[in-house]
Design a protein around this motif. Structure first.
Motif, PDB file in Angstrom:
ATOM      1  N   PHE A   1      -9.820  -1.422 -12.892  1.00 44.37           N
ATOM      2  CA  PHE A   1      -8.808  -1.814 -11.903  1.00 44.37           C
ATOM      3  C   PHE A   1      -8.745  -0.766 -10.784  1.00 44.37           C
ATOM      4  O   PHE A   1      -8.821  -1.098  -9.595  1.00 44.37           O
ATOM      5  N   VAL A   2      -8.652   0.490 -11.162  1.00 44.53           N
ATOM      6  CA  VAL A   2      -8.567   1.556 -10.155  1.00 44.53           C
ATOM      7  C   VAL A   2      -9.858   1.597  -9.331  1.00 44.53           C
ATOM      8  O   VAL A   2      -9.818   1.760  -8.097  1.00 44.53           O
ATOM      9  N   GLY A   3     -10.984   1.394  -9.996  1.00 42.23           N
ATOM     10  CA  GLY A   3     -12.266   1.349  -9.280  1.00 42.23           C
ATOM     11  C   GLY A   3     -12.267   0.206  -8.259  1.00 42.23           C
ATOM     12  O   GLY A   3     -12.704   0.375  -7.117  1.00 42.23           O
ATOM     13  N   TYR A   4     -11.750  -0.926  -8.665  1.00 41.71           N
ATOM     14  CA  TYR A   4     -11.679  -2.106  -7.792  1.00 41.71           C
ATOM     15  C   TYR A   4     -10.765  -1.830  -6.592  1.00 41.71           C
ATOM     16  O   TYR A   4     -11.093  -2.138  -5.439  1.00 41.71           O
ATOM     17  N   LEU A   5      -9.603  -1.215  -6.870  1.00 42.68           N
ATOM     18  CA  LEU A   5      -8.642  -0.921  -5.796  1.00 42.68           C
ATOM     19  C   LEU A   5      -9.269   0.018  -4.769  1.00 42.68           C
ATOM     20  O   LEU A   5      -9.171  -0.200  -3.567  1.00 42.68           O
TER      21      LEU A   5
ATOM     22  N   ALA B   1     -12.479   0.596  -4.243  1.00 41.99           N
ATOM     23  CA  ALA B   1     -13.628  -0.010  -3.552  1.00 41.99           C
ATOM     24  C   ALA B   1     -13.177  -1.015  -2.493  1.00 41.99           C
ATOM     25  O   ALA B   1     -13.896  -1.277  -1.534  1.00 41.99           O
ATOM     26  N   ASN B   2     -11.999  -1.583  -2.663  1.00 37.97           N
ATOM     27  CA  ASN B   2     -11.534  -2.620  -1.733  1.00 37.97           C
ATOM     28  C   ASN B   2     -10.472  -2.119  -0.758  1.00 37.97           C
ATOM     29  O   ASN B   2      -9.817  -2.919  -0.087  1.00 37.97           O
ATOM     30  N   GLY B   3     -10.317  -0.824  -0.702  1.00 34.89           N
ATOM     31  CA  GLY B   3      -9.380  -0.248   0.268  1.00 34.89           C
ATOM     32  C   GLY B   3      -7.944  -0.678   0.043  1.00 34.89           C
ATOM     33  O   GLY B   3      -7.157  -0.780   0.985  1.00 34.89           O
ATOM     34  N   ILE B   4      -7.568  -0.957  -1.202  1.00 32.42           N
ATOM     35  CA  ILE B   4      -6.180  -1.343  -1.496  1.00 32.42           C
ATOM     36  C   ILE B   4      -5.326  -0.077  -1.477  1.00 32.42           C
ATOM     37  O   ILE B   4      -5.646   0.910  -2.141  1.00 32.42           O
ATOM     38  N   GLU B   5      -4.262  -0.130  -0.717  1.00 28.94           N
ATOM     39  CA  GLU B   5      -3.411   1.050  -0.554  1.00 28.94           C
ATOM     40  C   GLU B   5      -2.348   1.145  -1.641  1.00 28.94           C
ATOM     41  O   GLU B   5      -1.910   2.220  -2.013  1.00 28.94           O
ATOM     42  N   ARG B   6      -1.899  -0.045  -2.096  1.00 32.80           N
ATOM     43  CA  ARG B   6      -0.760  -0.030  -3.011  1.00 32.80           C
ATOM     44  C   ARG B   6      -0.896  -1.152  -4.043  1.00 32.80           C
ATOM     45  O   ARG B   6      -1.232  -2.284  -3.681  1.00 32.80           O
ATOM     46  N   VAL B   7      -0.659  -0.811  -5.298  1.00 37.51           N
ATOM     47  CA  VAL B   7      -0.645  -1.829  -6.350  1.00 37.51           C
ATOM     48  C   VAL B   7       0.644  -1.671  -7.129  1.00 37.51           C
ATOM     49  O   VAL B   7       1.048  -0.569  -7.471  1.00 37.51           O
ATOM     50  N   GLU B   8       1.290  -2.823  -7.351  1.00 42.28           N
ATOM     51  CA  GLU B   8       2.609  -2.760  -7.988  1.00 42.28           C
ATOM     52  C   GLU B   8       2.832  -4.002  -8.841  1.00 42.28           C
ATOM     53  O   GLU B   8       2.485  -5.112  -8.439  1.00 42.28           O
ATOM     54  N   ALA B   9       3.431  -3.799 -10.017  1.00 47.76           N
ATOM     55  CA  ALA B   9       3.755  -4.939 -10.881  1.00 47.76           C
ATOM     56  C   ALA B   9       4.836  -5.780 -10.228  1.00 47.76           C
ATOM     57  O   ALA B   9       5.783  -5.246  -9.636  1.00 47.76           O
ATOM     58  N   ASP B  10       4.691  -7.110 -10.323  1.00 49.67           N
ATOM     59  CA  ASP B  10       5.716  -8.014  -9.785  1.00 49.67           C
ATOM     60  C   ASP B  10       6.942  -7.975 -10.705  1.00 49.67           C
ATOM     61  O   ASP B  10       6.781  -8.060 -11.930  1.00 49.67           O
ATOM     62  N   PRO B  11       8.144  -7.906 -10.142  1.00 48.02           N
ATOM     63  CA  PRO B  11       9.340  -7.876 -10.987  1.00 48.02           C
ATOM     64  C   PRO B  11       9.422  -9.071 -11.942  1.00 48.02           C
ATOM     65  O   PRO B  11       9.833  -8.920 -13.082  1.00 48.02           O
TER      66      PRO B  11
END
Ligand code: NAP
Length: 545
Positions: A462-466, A468-478
């Motif tokens: 997951f972190v590798g994917y984030l 590699a894809n320039g994702i700045e922020r990942v957060e669980a949906d409430p």
């Protein structure tokens, strides 16, 4: 040639900026580091201890030993090491385990990326920069896009709420922070407080050399024989041949153990046959007698009571004084509803002349004194005091770090009525923070290297994917968090365990609201949930560029 520990410990004294900071260099943190290196990410591991090993670094108390069959507990990824490492015992002791994890750290040159003696005290999420500032002891400040906590579910020490420890003039140790130097009990008066899985191991060992040992027991436990034995080279060769099928098989069992609940319902078996089966199980190693018993023992109180009566008979057969046996037989909880400790001659220890058992139910501890411990019945003197009172499990290690997410919300505030997570790996309002081995997930519990194996790979992917894809922020949906947390509480409520006073509900920490902290579903089911989310573009998470 790997760095020395001293070099590694100071290598990052001025802080730095990383893709990922991992908190903890135990069994999970070490593997997480290797997996993230493979993704080409810059990683720093911050470890409070002086070296790698986590549980096996800290828990050096006499008798510390595995309850999982050793060969099922090692890392499965390194075929070269699997081929060369010979385990000496069916259930390895702490020294052999620490040797093994040191061998792994050396072989994979892990220490160059680890800062030792670096306890994380505080971390805050920067909403503009989408990264974490991490403050470690001694003013070290680091920054990372992602933080992965691999702090262990049983690492935050629990001290009993008894006044006066600072007045005690003898030597005292908590089992979970045992000194590196040998503690010599010869000719000494020793007190042990606590009779959980740890207390049971340490009591048996210390009784062999202490002049006098007093055990303070608040609640007796349903302990079962470990049946450890040495492994010969021939047996190791046979075990090694099973590795290609063993490790995939262990991913199919409910908690990564080699033992699996028997699908037979006990009442479908005639009573005599059932009792003969219990005898057979009792002769088997490890958790065969807990995890491997008929499935309804965990859910049907009547079935459970019959099995408990069988175990009670075994305890009574082994203890000479019936009054002592009365104290050692649990009456407050059903068999297996608390973690079942494994033992080697634990019950026989109470037949020794130098061992005394004091029930705190009848004689509560009032205070520590200069000479020992004062109970309602008087003072018990000791040269050495052993505190075997366990841990603030699952949430303790995280709650002891001041973790501030969006809007300054602290994780402690968020979890004040019990943990809320999405698949145990993320918490809404705490972006870019992954949890490996905390509440409501499978990683780090059960047969922990097996349970954490796939979740560690999943987080690394997951972190590798984030990245590699320039994702700045990942957060669980409430909503995903709410659904998961409610489901975790619901699954647990069907087990007899819900009626026991146990640390998986936080019951061992005075004042903590009762909330289920572990994950009662199976390992394959947990891994499937993670994989399903990943396959569905990480459903339940919001990814922003
Ligand atoms: P534990 O199971 O929480 O046991 C703590 C003991 O201390 C209990 O007997 C408890 O009594 C007693 N205690 C706590 N507070 C007390 C107080 N204020 N006054 C008097 N007694 C008090 O902790 P643990 O034995 O360290 O084991 C924790 C976990 O570590 C185990 O369940 C297991 O998962 C793991 N472990 C694994 C192994 C292994 O794999 N071989 C070995 C050791 C530990 P109450 O029961 O009345 O609360």
């Amino acid at each position: 040639m790997s760095q020395t520990i001293e070099q590694a410990a100071t290598a990052d004294a001025d802080g730095g900026t990383y893709d990922v900071i991992i908190i903890g260099a135990g069994v999970s943190g070490m593997r997480q580091l290797m997996l993230l290196r493979e993704k080409g990410l810059s990683v720093r591991v911050l470890e409070g201890g002086g070296d790698i090993g986590g549980t096996w670094y800290w828990n050096r108390y006499p008798g510390a030993r595995l309850d999982s069959e050793t060969y099922t507990y090692q890392y499965a990824f390194d075929e070269e090491l699997l081929a060369e490492w010979d385990w000496k015992e069916l259930f390895a002791g702490q020294p052999e385990l620490l040797d093994y994890f040191n061998r792994v750290a050396d072989k994979h040159d892990l220490r160059r990326d680890i800062s030792f003696n670096t306890t994380v005290e505080k971390m805050e999420f920067n909403e503009e920069a989408n990264n974490w500032t991490v403050h470690a002891r001694d003013g070290v400040v680091l920054t990372a896009k992602y933080v992965i906590s691999a702090t262990g579910v049983l690492s935050a020490l629990n001290f009993p709420d008894i006044p006066g420890l600072d007045t005690f003039e003898g030597e005292w140790h908590h089992t979970g922070a045992w000194p590196h130097e040998e503690v010599d009990f010869t000719g000494k008066k020793v007190i042990v407080i606590g009779t959980g899985a740890t207390g049971i191991q340490v009591i048996t060992e210390v009784a062999k050399t202490a002049d006098h040992l007093t055990v303070f027991q608040r609640t007796p436990n349903w302990a079962i024989p470990l049946r450890n034995r040495p492994l010969s080279a021939e047996e190791m060769a046979e075990i090694r041949k099973t590795y290609p099928t063993l490790f995939p098989h262990l991913q199919t069992t409910s908690s990564g153990f080699i033992h699996q609940a028997d699908p037979t319902t006990s009442t479908d078996v005639p009573r005599e046959e059932r009792l003969a089966h219990y005898e057979h199980l009792y002769s088997q190693p490890g958790f065969a007698k807990w995890v491997g018993v008929y499935h309804d023992i965990a859910t049907d109180a009547e079935a459970n009571k019959e099995y408990g009566a069988f175990i009670e008979r075994k305890i009574r057969e082994r203890v000479t004084d019936p009054k002592i046996a009365d104290l050692l037989v649990p009456t407050d909880h059903l068999f297996g509803t608390k973690r079942v400790p494994c033992e080697t001659n634990y019950f026989e220890t109470y037949n020794r002349d130098n061992v005394e058992l004091i029930s705190l139910k009848e004689s509560p501890i009032l205070e520590y004194t200069a000479k020992g411990v004062r109970t309602a019945d008087g003072e018990v003197e000791a040269d050495i005091l052993i505190i075997a009172t366990g841990f603030e499990a699952f949430t303790g290690a995280l709650n002891r770090i001041d973790i501030r997410g969006k809007g300054g919300l602290t994780l402690k505030e968020k979890w004040q009525y019990g943990p809320l997570t999405y698949m145990g790996v993320q918490v809404a309002d705490f972006p870019n923070l992954f949890i490996m081995g905390g509440p409501h997930g499978k990683g780090g519990h059960g047969n922990s290297p097996r349970c954490s194996e796939k979740p560690l790979e999943w987080v690394a992917d997951f972190v590798g994917y984030l990245a590699a894809n320039g994702i700045e922020r990942v957060e669980a949906d409430p909503e995903a968090e709410k659904e998961w947390s409610e489901w975790v509480y619901e699954v647990a409520s069907h087990l007899l365990q819900a009626g026991a006073n146990t640390y998986v509900y936080g019951d061992n920490i005075p004042g903590r609201p009762r909330a289920y902290l572990a994950y009662a579903g199976t390992l394959p089911d947990f891994v499937k949930k993670l994989d399903d989310s990943a396959a569905d573009d990480y459903a339940g998470f919001t990814l922003s560029k």
